[in-house]
Design a protein around this motif. Structure first.
Motif: not given
Length: 412
Positions: A216-236
């Motif tokens: 569903s759209r909300w699950r997809l959006a939450l999953t993308v948000a979760a991976f964004t939060m997990l990917q940000c520390p890689l650069t930081l």
């Protein structure tokens, strides 16, 4: 009577060789340019810090916008191979022009147009890989994607040192000229060795599917948000590492290269190992274990008292990166069966968006202390893990649906 699918599987594996070469050329073209982009803007373009910052923000955001458009087009029509060719040619033209152009605004236009199109090569190559493997060997699709992600990582092992040599020999003209050659090779591989794949099948509205047609759209959006939060520390984590070692641990900032090199060396076999596990273990537990490793690593780094502590923690960091960057692609692809272009683009866009978010966090840590950068990274990993725990995508059912639809649509 049972149908022997072994020839198709062998054909699929054989087709992975040109794909591997494509990933190697694409990865090399990016890895010879990106590490020295700030230096190029400072020394060759003579851009002030504000213009450099604007350029570094516009570059990933324009890439995200173009990648989303290309991803949607690739799932609607059987044009993925042609998109790979077009993106490769765009990269060849863009890098060739940048080798000679030094006007800031002209470079900005090139970056936001032709080079943004070239950046769509990364997600579209993974989408092509997934679509090919779903057709020829669906049980090993996640492994194949992980192998290609490993090859891309290998190109980053060789790319920056090669760029340093080219820079010392012929300057940035030679660096961008080499990138243009790599893009040209990618286009040649796509023209000569890749076939055009049909649009991935989707269930008709009045036909039952073996599994859910997609998240569903909300699950997809939450999953993308979760991976964004997990990917940000890689650069930081990478950006703050030399400063943290030099100013907080009172070590040699050059030790950052040793820490990063060890992590990269461990990351490659771990990515392959996790890829092999995907044939036996569900993707969700692998992702959650990897995210947990991210929490653990950044918590340890925040409290580190010496460089050896960081070195000893690199296996945990490498497992985090291998799970999130490698298995994560297949995880999101399983959310949107029949839409590999859109799914892969959604996942790959989490990294540049995370990189944009990392900039303000780095600036904040410079004011309050560099240990806080790792504390913020650990918090982001914890938040991303929590969102994934609360979001059950039903990936297994979607994978069964993808296998069933491909098998029923294949001839014989």
């Amino acid at each position: 009577m049972a149908v022997d699918t072994r020839p198709a599987v062998r054909a699929g594996r054989f087709r992975l060789l040109p794909l591997a070469l494509l990933f190697l050329t694409v990865g090399t073209s990016v890895s010879v340019v990106m590490p020295f982009l700030s230096l190029f803007l400072d020394t060759e373009v003579r851009a002030d810090p504000v213009r450099v910052t604007v350029f570094l923000v516009v570059t990933p955001l324009s890439g995200v916008a173009v990648a989303v458009l290309v991803g949607r087009l690739s799932d609607r029509w059987p044009i993925r191979r042609r998109l790979l060719i077009g993106a490769s040619l765009a990269g060849m033209v863009g890098a060739g022009l940048i080798a000679f152009v030094r006007d800031y605004w002209v470079l900005m236009v090139l970056t936001a147009t032709v080079m943004a199109l070239a950046n769509s090569l990364f997600p579209q190559s993974f989408a092509y890989t997934r679509q090919l493997l779903d057709r020829d060997s669906p049980g090993r699709a996640a492994l194949g994607v992980s192998v290609m992600r490993t090859i891309f990582s290998l190109s980053w092992v060789a790319g920056p040192p090669l760029a340093a040599i080219l820079l010392s020999v012929g300057g940035f003209r030679l660096v961008y000229g080499a990138a243009a050659v790599m893009y040209a090779l990618a286009a040649l591989i796509a023209v000569l060795r890749l076939e055009e794949l049909p649009v991935p099948p989707r269930p008709a509205p009045d036909e039952p599917a073996a599994g859910p047609p997609g998240a569903s759209r909300w699950r997809l959006a939450l999953t993308v948000a979760a991976f964004t939060m997990l990917q940000c520390p890689l650069t930081l984590g990478v950006q703050v590492l030399p400063l943290f070692i030099g100013r907080v641990l009172r070590g040699d900032p050059a030790d950052a290269g040793l820490v990063l090199g060890l992590c990269a060396a461990l990351e490659i076999p771990l990515m392959l190992g996790l890829g092999a596990l995907t044939a036996r273990v569900r993707l969700r537990p692998l992702i959650l274990v990897g995210a947990g490793c991210g929490i653990a690593y950044y918590a340890v780094a925040a409290g580190a008292t010496s460089v050896p502590v960081l070195l000893l923690a690199q296996p945990v960091n490498a497992l985090f990166i291998a799970a999130v960057s490698g298995v994560g692609i297949s995880y999101v692809q399983d959310l949107l069966p029949g839409q590999p272009g859109r799914a892969t683009t959604l996942f790959t866009n989490t990294f540049p968006i995370g990189a944009v978010l990392a900039g303000p966090l780095l600036g904040l840590s410079a004011q309050v202390g560099f240990r806080w950068a790792y504390a913020m990274a650990a918090t982001l990993c914890a938040a991303g893990t929590l969102v994934l725990l609360l979001t059950r995508p039903g990936a297994d059912g979607q994978r069964r649906w993808a296998r069933t639809t491909w098998s029923t649509s294949s001839p014989g």
